[in-house]
Scaffold this active site. Structure first.
Site, short mmCIF file in Angstrom:
data_model
loop_
_atom_site.label_atom_id
_atom_site.label_comp_id
_atom_site.label_asym_id
_atom_site.label_seq_id
_atom_site.Cartn_x
_atom_site.Cartn_y
_atom_site.Cartn_z
CE1 TYR A 70 18.00 -7.54 2.31
CE2 TYR A 70 20.21 -8.35 1.90
CZ TYR A 70 18.91 -8.15 1.48
OH TYR A 70 18.53 -8.56 0.23
CD GLU A 72 15.91 -9.04 5.79
OE1 GLU A 72 16.84 -8.48 6.41
OE2 GLU A 72 16.07 -9.76 4.79
CG ASP A 217 -3.87 5.52 -2.49
OD1 ASP A 217 -3.03 6.40 -2.21
OD2 ASP A 217 -3.72 4.70 -3.41
CB THR A 244 3.55 7.69 -3.13
OG1 THR A 244 2.72 8.81 -3.45
CG2 THR A 244 3.12 6.49 -3.94
CE LYS A 247 1.70 9.73 -7.08
NZ LYS A 247 1.76 8.46 -6.35
NE ARG A 253 10.34 8.39 -8.54
CZ ARG A 253 9.11 8.61 -9.00
NH1 ARG A 253 8.16 7.73 -8.82
NH2 ARG A 253 8.84 9.71 -9.66
N1 DSN Z 1 1.73 7.22 -11.56
C1 DSN Z 1 1.01 7.98 -10.56
C2 DSN Z 1 0.32 9.16 -11.15
O1 DSN Z 1 0.87 9.78 -12.03
O2 DSN Z 1 -0.78 9.50 -10.73
C3 DSN Z 1 0.07 7.18 -9.77
O3 DSN Z 1 0.56 5.96 -9.44
#
Ligand code: DSN
Length: 436
Positions: A70, A72, A217, A244, A247, A253
């Site tokens: 942990y 925090e 974003d 994120t 990707k 993730r």
């Molecule tokens: N689920 C993602 C996508 O496929 O674009 C976005 O959050």
């Protein structure tokens, strides 16, 4: 030839088995599902635009004992003891992220993209404030104020969209008019199904006129920004960038919030913890650091540029064969095919037939779609994952031909079976990092 590939593949799986010995002994159900998923990833083509394959080093880091801790708070300011090593990994993640995206502050604790956006909203807004984001039917994202989210109970969301769906050009004049009328506190860029680039400089000028904070974003395009293949919103004066990390950035993730200034970063830190989240998921923070280290290497630039070269090549291939693409092409990693116009069938049917030959993509609404979200007119596909496997322009033509053949032969069981075998043989020539 076929036997050679299968044998190599079987041996490669055998080589992996010792890694999962404890799991195999203790929980065969989960172990077998894992083996199945590994096989699916090796034998199939991954065209979901938001997916990718992480490196063995990132994969290893995610399964480490940092899980047991942990933490925090933030490096040097934690609520529990025993943080000498968590502080090292979180500090490295922060410093690498700042270097990668050229900004003063990084918060690497958001558990995913939506939590990153929620923490960002609460850092910058009071309940009832207005956010101006991309029209969801033009490619915007759920967390940018879709009515099904709780966000719309707290904040007001207004929209901008494309002026011309044939080119994808955003209507910046209309954006300005709506901004002048609605006085948004945030002007938000970002999308999950838009194949063109935004003009950050124009957005920044409009935001300045109405006193809005500029937020991008970049979840879908983070890897190409990191690799210099797409423009960095900070270079045009954007204030905050959310993302994120799993990707195109090819990390674990998770989510992240970057701020142009340390001052804005302080607000973000308070909002992420204690405002919204509890303890960070430290094995993921460590894996983010590893992935950012990879993205800082020169070869990541080649990767980022190749994603776009592959995407443009595949889009051109489809258009030359008569398919109708949303905005008639792409400038990034993804493209949207209008399946009803191109093939006379809906997106869900295309998704299903391609699943049967080992090619994975997703059905998707297209701009001004008259059909429903679960049965839309289009499909979305992208090149990040196949580029990680080493596929280049030549392979885009092979894949494009597989896709068109599957659609054409969709009623012919034998043809689909043969095509599935062809896809499998083709795929095994391109190793998946961490698996084959
Ligand atoms: N689920 C993602 C996508 O496929 O674009 C976005 O959050």
């Amino acid at each position: 030839m076929v036997i050679g590939h299968s044998l190599r593949y079987a041996l490669s799986l055998l080589n992996l088995m010792p890694t999962y010995t404890a799991l195999q002994t203790q929980d065969p159900d989960i172990y077998n599902a894992l083996m199945g998923e590994m096989r699916r990833q090796v034998e199939g083509v991954e065209l979901i635009a938001s997916e990718n394959y992480i490196s063995p080093a990132v994969l290893e880091t995610m399964g480490t004992v940092f899980n047991n801790k942990y933490s925090e708070g933030y490096p040097g300011k934690r609520y529990y003891g025993g943080q000498e090593f968590t502080d090292i990994v979180e500090t490295l993640a922060i410093e690498r992220a700042k270097k990668l995206f050229r900004c003063e502050h990084a918060n690497v604790q958001p558990h995913a993209g939506c939590p990153a956006n929620v923490a960002m909203y609460f850092a910058l807004l009071e309940p009832g404030d207005t956010v101006m984001g991309m029209d969801l039917s033009h490619g915007g994202h759920l967390s940018h104020g879709h009515p099904v989210t709780y966000l719309t109970k707290i904040f007001k969301f207004v929209r901008y969209g494309m002026k011309d769906v044939e080119t994808g050009e955003i209507d910046y004049d209309a954006m300005r008019q709506v901004a002048l009328k609605e006085k948004p506190k945030i002007l938000l860029g970002g999308f999950s199904a838009y194949p063109r680039e935004l003009n950050y400089a124009k957005m920044k000028a409009i935001a300045d006129e109405v006193g809005a904070v500029t937020v991008m974003d970049m979840a879908h395009i983070a890897g190409m920004i990191a690799g210099g293949a797409l423009r960095n919103p900070f270079d045009d004066g954007f204030d905050i960038v959310t993302t994120t990390t799993h990707k195109t950035l090819r990390g674990p993730r998770g989510g992240m919030i970057l701020s142009r200034t340390a001052e804005l970063g302080k607000k973000i830190d308070k909002s992420v913890f204690p405002g919204f989240q509890g303890g960070p998921i430290m094995q993921m923070v460590a894996a983010k650091a590893v992935a950012f280290g990879e993205a800082l290497k020169p070869e990541f630039k080649d990767y980022a540029h190749q994603i776009i070269r592959n995407s443009k090549h595949l889009a051109t291939f489809f258009m030359e064969k008569g398919a109708k693409l949303v905005t008639n092409g792409t400038d990034n990693h993804l493209m949207m095919i209008d399946c009803v116009t191109s093939f006379g069938i809906a997106g869900a049917e295309v998704e299903t037939v391609l699943d049967r030959v080992g090619i994975t993509l997703n059905k998707n609404m297209i701009p001004n779609d008259r059909r429903k979200p679960m049965d839309p007119s289009g499909v979305r596909l992208g090149t990040p994952a196949i580029t990680t496997r080493g596929m280049k322009e030549k392979e885009m033509e092979t894949l494009g031909a597989f896709i068109l053949k599957a659609i054409e032969k969709r009623a012919d069981e034998a043809a689909l079976k043969n095509l599935h075998k062809e896809v499998e043989i083709f795929c095994k020539k391109f190793p998946v990092p961490g698996i084959s």
